[in-house]
Design a protein around this motif. Structure first.
Motif, PDB file in Angstrom:
ATOM      1  N   THR A 146       1.060  -1.726   0.028  1.00 23.15           N
ATOM      2  CA  THR A 146       0.025  -0.219   0.177  1.00 23.15           C
ATOM      3  C   THR A 146       0.914   0.786   0.097  1.00 23.15           C
ATOM      4  N   ILE A 147       0.842   1.994  -1.050  1.00 17.02           N
ATOM      5  CA  ILE A 147       0.804   3.578  -0.741  1.00 17.02           C
ATOM      6  C   ILE A 147       0.595   4.439  -1.217  1.00 17.02           C
ATOM      7  N   PRO A 148       1.016   5.388  -0.603  1.00 14.02           N
ATOM      8  CA  PRO A 148       0.138   6.661  -0.599  1.00 14.02           C
ATOM      9  C   PRO A 148      -0.340   7.754  -2.557  1.00 14.02           C
ATOM     10  N   GLU A 149      -0.972   8.111  -2.627  1.00 13.51           N
ATOM     11  CA  GLU A 149      -2.115   8.595  -4.049  1.00 13.51           C
ATOM     12  C   GLU A 149      -0.799   9.095  -4.349  1.00 13.51           C
ATOM     13  N   ASP A 150      -0.278  10.284  -3.512  1.00 12.48           N
ATOM     14  CA  ASP A 150       0.827  10.738  -4.589  1.00 12.48           C
ATOM     15  C   ASP A 150       2.120  10.523  -4.883  1.00 12.48           C
ATOM     16  N   LEU A 151       2.875   8.740  -4.629  1.00 20.67           N
ATOM     17  CA  LEU A 151       3.857   8.478  -5.149  1.00 20.67           C
ATOM     18  C   LEU A 151       3.748   7.707  -6.091  1.00 20.67           C
ATOM     19  N   ASP A 152       4.697   8.101  -7.685  1.00 21.59           N
ATOM     20  CA  ASP A 152       4.452   7.349  -8.577  1.00 21.59           C
ATOM     21  C   ASP A 152       4.693   6.118  -8.463  1.00 21.59           C
ATOM     22  N   TYR A 153       4.342   5.155  -9.028  1.00 21.56           N
ATOM     23  CA  TYR A 153       4.005   3.431  -8.476  1.00 21.56           C
ATOM     24  C   TYR A 153       4.779   2.922  -9.285  1.00 21.56           C
ATOM     25  N   THR A 154       5.231   3.594 -10.779  1.00 24.04           N
ATOM     26  CA  THR A 154       5.511   2.338 -12.103  1.00 24.04           C
ATOM     27  C   THR A 154       7.194   1.944 -12.084  1.00 24.04           C
ATOM     28  N   GLU A 155       8.291   2.933 -10.899  1.00 27.44           N
ATOM     29  CA  GLU A 155       9.284   2.592 -10.977  1.00 27.44           C
ATOM     30  C   GLU A 155       9.808   2.594  -9.198  1.00 27.44           C
ATOM     31  N   ILE A 156       9.191   2.838  -8.697  1.00 26.19           N
ATOM     32  CA  ILE A 156       9.245   2.883  -7.525  1.00 26.19           C
ATOM     33  C   ILE A 156      10.062   2.366  -6.320  1.00 26.19           C
ATOM     34  N   PHE A 157       9.513   0.691  -6.399  1.00 26.19           N
ATOM     35  CA  PHE A 157      10.449  -0.600  -5.730  1.00 26.19           C
ATOM     36  C   PHE A 157      11.545  -1.261  -6.795  1.00 26.19           C
ATOM     37  N   ASP A 158      11.767  -0.994  -8.082  1.00 32.49           N
ATOM     38  CA  ASP A 158      12.663  -1.385  -8.667  1.00 32.49           C
ATOM     39  C   ASP A 158      13.658  -1.491  -8.783  1.00 32.49           C
ATOM     40  N   ASP A 159      14.724  -0.708  -7.483  1.00 34.62           N
ATOM     41  CA  ASP A 159      15.636  -1.090  -7.027  1.00 34.62           C
ATOM     42  C   ASP A 159      16.242  -2.163  -6.213  1.00 34.62           C
ATOM     43  N   ILE A 160      14.765  -2.046  -4.945  1.00 37.20           N
ATOM     44  CA  ILE A 160      14.541  -3.441  -4.410  1.00 37.20           C
ATOM     45  C   ILE A 160      14.593  -4.028  -5.108  1.00 37.20           C
ATOM     46  N   PHE A 161      13.303  -4.064  -5.735  1.00 41.24           N
ATOM     47  CA  PHE A 161      13.196  -6.343  -6.382  1.00 41.24           C
ATOM     48  C   PHE A 161      14.300  -6.207  -6.995  1.00 41.24           C
ATOM     49  N   LYS A 162      15.006  -5.533  -7.943  1.00 45.01           N
ATOM     50  CA  LYS A 162      17.031  -5.578  -8.265  1.00 45.01           C
ATOM     51  C   LYS A 162      17.861  -6.564  -7.332  1.00 45.01           C
ATOM     52  N   LYS A 163      17.299  -6.087  -5.940  1.00 46.25           N
ATOM     53  CA  LYS A 163      18.380  -6.792  -5.118  1.00 46.25           C
ATOM     54  C   LYS A 163      17.896  -7.441  -4.148  1.00 46.25           C
ATOM     55  N   TYR A 164      17.023  -8.256  -4.752  1.00 47.11           N
ATOM     56  CA  TYR A 164      16.446  -9.059  -3.305  1.00 47.11           C
ATOM     57  C   TYR A 164      15.520 -10.467  -4.114  1.00 47.11           C
ATOM     58  N   THR A 165      15.123  -9.776  -5.393  1.00 47.87           N
ATOM     59  CA  THR A 165      14.610 -11.414  -6.658  1.00 47.87           C
ATOM     60  C   THR A 165      15.001 -11.601  -8.157  1.00 47.87           C
ATOM     61  N   VAL A 166      14.093 -12.268  -8.022  1.00 47.39           N
ATOM     62  CA  VAL A 166      15.275 -12.346  -9.512  1.00 47.39           C
ATOM     63  C   VAL A 166      14.328 -12.378 -10.443  1.00 47.39           C
ATOM     64  N   LYS A 167      12.586 -12.445 -10.127  1.00 45.46           N
ATOM     65  CA  LYS A 167      12.076 -11.545 -10.999  1.00 45.46           C
ATOM     66  C   LYS A 167      10.842 -11.476 -10.596  1.00 45.46           C
ATOM     67  N   SER A 168       9.783 -10.033 -10.930  1.00 44.71           N
ATOM     68  CA  SER A 168       9.298  -9.146 -10.489  1.00 44.71           C
ATOM     69  C   SER A 168       8.394  -8.329 -11.271  1.00 44.71           C
ATOM     70  N   GLU A 169       6.603  -8.772 -11.291  1.00 46.56           N
ATOM     71  CA  GLU A 169       5.660  -8.872 -11.958  1.00 46.56           C
ATOM     72  C   GLU A 169       4.927  -8.156 -11.169  1.00 46.56           C
ATOM     73  N   LEU A 170       4.428  -6.288 -12.045  1.00 39.85           N
ATOM     74  CA  LEU A 170       3.183  -5.774 -11.322  1.00 39.85           C
ATOM     75  C   LEU A 170       1.843  -6.347 -11.733  1.00 39.85           C
ATOM     76  N   LEU A 171       1.399  -6.907 -11.364  1.00 41.01           N
ATOM     77  CA  LEU A 171      -0.251  -7.478 -11.377  1.00 41.01           C
ATOM     78  C   LEU A 171      -1.480  -7.280 -11.110  1.00 41.01           C
ATOM     79  N   ARG A 172      -1.263  -6.430 -10.799  1.00 40.15           N
ATOM     80  CA  ARG A 172      -2.482  -5.333 -10.316  1.00 40.15           C
ATOM     81  C   ARG A 172      -2.302  -3.923  -9.729  1.00 40.15           C
ATOM     82  N   VAL A 173      -3.118  -3.130 -10.275  1.00 44.52           N
ATOM     83  CA  VAL A 173      -3.033  -1.550  -9.338  1.00 44.52           C
ATOM     84  C   VAL A 173      -4.878  -1.284  -9.023  1.00 44.52           C
ATOM     85  N   ARG A 174      -4.604  -1.245  -7.562  1.00 40.57           N
ATOM     86  CA  ARG A 174      -6.113  -0.779  -7.210  1.00 40.57           C
ATOM     87  C   ARG A 174      -6.613   0.309  -5.910  1.00 40.57           C
ATOM     88  N   THR A 175      -7.076   1.191  -6.171  1.00 46.21           N
ATOM     89  CA  THR A 175      -7.209   2.773  -5.437  1.00 46.21           C
ATOM     90  C   THR A 175      -7.640   2.010  -4.002  1.00 46.21           C
TER      91      THR A 175
END
Length: 224
Positions: A146-175
């Motif tokens: 869950t993130i605040p509405e003022d944050l851009d979610y498109t690439e916000i966690f990419d660096d974290i996922f690159k560090k800890y995961t082999v693969k990451s995929e955004l499945l769904r976004v909802r308010t």
């Protein structure tokens, strides 16, 4: 070369040969059922008992049709109907059923030595493949952030996922919360299961310590 212990030329089967075939089918069936429980996280007692008894039942039917091709074909057709009148199972359960049936067929034809060797080889193969996680794609997780509405979610966690995961995929976004927040659903495969807490801690810093849920995907039945 494997030789049948049954004398099908005379059309008669001795009590000793029938008992030996039945005992071999029961023992091999118990081994097959045990191997299935070793490599499975979830199973029912009824299915395990079925696997243990299926070889001796198939052996008894085949034993009674020895030398009669027409009857054997009819029995094979009856076996094919069992699959369509039963509850659909996973691919592993179907393999286990065919494994048990193959044992029963071998014992019913008097190939006791072949049935024993076949049971040992297939059981070892199943254990080894399960041990080495053959075909595994890694430790998959369903991550809800869950993130605040003022944050851009498109690439916000990419660096974290690159560090800890082999693969990451955004499945769904909802308010959520009347549109004041976004809930992001990710499918991630961790490099190391022990890093799950570190990844969540890094995400908490980024999303303002809002709700984070990380768990396994709901199990799906791999039906054939």
């Amino acid at each position: 070369m494997f030789v049948s212990i049954l004398d099908t030329t005379s059309g008669t089967i001795s009590l000793e040969s029938a008992a030996l075939c039945a005992a071999a089918a029961l023992i091999c069936g118990l081994i097959a059922a045990f191997i299935y429980t070793v490599g499975s996280e979830r199973y029912t007692k009824n299915f395990v008992v079925t696997l243990a008894l299926l070889p001796i039942l198939v052996e008894a039917v085949i034993l009674m049709t020895s030398g009669n091709l027409g009857t054997a074909v009819a029995v094979a057709g009856a076996f094919s109907l069992v699959r369509f009148r039963s509850v659909p199972g996973t691919s592993k359960e179907i393999v286990a059923v065919f494994f048990a049936m193959a044992i029963g067929l071998a014992c019913g034809m008097g190939q006791v030595l072949f049935a024993g060797l076949f049971t040992v080889l297939v059981s070892l193969a199943m254990l080894v493949l399960q041990k080495v996680s053959f075909g595994s794609t890694g430790s998959g997780r369903l991550l809800k952030v869950t993130i605040p509405e003022d944050l851009d979610y498109t690439e916000i966690f990419d660096d974290i996922f690159k560090k800890y995961t082999v693969k990451s995929e955004l499945l769904r976004v909802r308010t959520v919360n009347l549109g004041s927040m976004y809930e992001l659903d990710y499918d991630v495969i961790l490099k190391n299961d022990r890093d799950e807490k570190k990844m969540i801690d890094d995400i908490r810093v980024r999303n303002g310590n809002l709700t984070i849920v990380c768990g396994r995907h709901a199990e799906k039945s791999e039906q054939l």
